[in-house]
Design a protein around this motif. Structure first.
Motif, short mmCIF file in Angstrom:
data_model
loop_
_atom_site.label_atom_id
_atom_site.label_comp_id
_atom_site.label_asym_id
_atom_site.label_seq_id
_atom_site.Cartn_x
_atom_site.Cartn_y
_atom_site.Cartn_z
N ALA A 27 0.89 -1.07 -0.08
CA ALA A 27 0.05 -0.06 -0.12
C ALA A 27 0.95 1.30 0.06
N GLU A 28 1.95 1.11 0.78
CA GLU A 28 3.06 2.49 0.75
C GLU A 28 3.49 2.43 -0.62
N LEU A 29 4.01 1.43 -1.11
CA LEU A 29 4.52 1.34 -2.49
C LEU A 29 3.65 1.86 -3.60
N ALA A 30 2.40 1.51 -3.49
CA ALA A 30 1.41 2.00 -4.41
C ALA A 30 1.28 3.59 -4.24
N GLY A 31 1.28 3.98 -2.95
CA GLY A 31 1.04 5.32 -2.97
C GLY A 31 2.08 6.16 -3.60
N GLU A 32 3.45 5.79 -3.32
CA GLU A 32 4.71 6.15 -3.78
C GLU A 32 4.46 6.31 -5.36
N LEU A 33 4.10 4.91 -5.99
CA LEU A 33 4.25 4.96 -7.44
C LEU A 33 2.97 6.10 -8.03
N ALA A 34 1.86 6.25 -7.23
CA ALA A 34 0.78 7.22 -7.53
C ALA A 34 1.62 8.42 -7.35
N ALA A 35 1.97 9.05 -6.59
CA ALA A 35 2.73 9.93 -6.29
C ALA A 35 3.46 10.47 -7.48
N ARG A 36 4.45 9.67 -7.88
CA ARG A 36 5.29 9.77 -9.06
C ARG A 36 4.77 9.69 -10.30
N VAL A 37 3.92 8.99 -10.55
CA VAL A 37 3.03 9.09 -11.70
C VAL A 37 2.29 10.36 -11.89
N SER A 38 1.81 10.83 -10.81
CA SER A 38 0.94 12.22 -10.85
C SER A 38 2.05 13.29 -11.03
N GLU A 39 3.06 13.24 -10.30
CA GLU A 39 4.25 14.30 -10.74
C GLU A 39 4.53 14.50 -12.04
N LEU A 40 4.67 13.13 -12.78
CA LEU A 40 5.11 13.17 -14.01
C LEU A 40 3.92 13.74 -14.84
N ILE A 41 2.79 13.39 -14.76
CA ILE A 41 1.69 14.04 -15.65
C ILE A 41 1.68 15.51 -15.41
N HIS A 42 1.94 15.88 -14.11
CA HIS A 42 1.87 17.46 -14.14
C HIS A 42 3.07 18.18 -14.68
N GLU A 43 4.13 17.53 -15.03
CA GLU A 43 5.36 18.03 -15.76
C GLU A 43 4.82 18.66 -17.08
N TYR A 44 3.65 18.13 -17.82
CA TYR A 44 2.95 18.28 -18.88
C TYR A 44 1.81 19.25 -18.83
#
Length: 69
Positions: A27-44
């Motif tokens: 669950a913690e890893l999933a949260g980390e992954l979600a945060a990283r994906v969200s940050e990447l999307i926001h770069e656009y």
């Protein structure tokens, strides 16, 4: 006493290293992954429409599902 963990291995090839494991650490890893994906999307932000970003996520999801089948 260690918590019970169920593991289902998916066929392993160089790009297929995912496993289905249920435990709190995931669950913690999933949260980390979600945060990283969200940050990447926001770069656009401001360069592509949100609908396009969501579409790309769906394409990636489809490709990952095909790889793990």
């Amino acid at each position: 006493m260690e918590p019970s963990v169920s593991v289902v291995a998916i066929p392993s090839e160089p790009r297929r290293k995912f496993m289905a494991v249920t435990n709190k650490a995931n669950a913690e890893l999933a949260g980390e992954l979600a945060a990283r994906v969200s940050e990447l999307i926001h770069e656009y932000d401001g360069r592509i429409p949100l609908a396009l970003a969501i579409g790309v996520l769906r394409i990636v999801e489809n490709e990952l599902m095909k790889e793990s089948a």
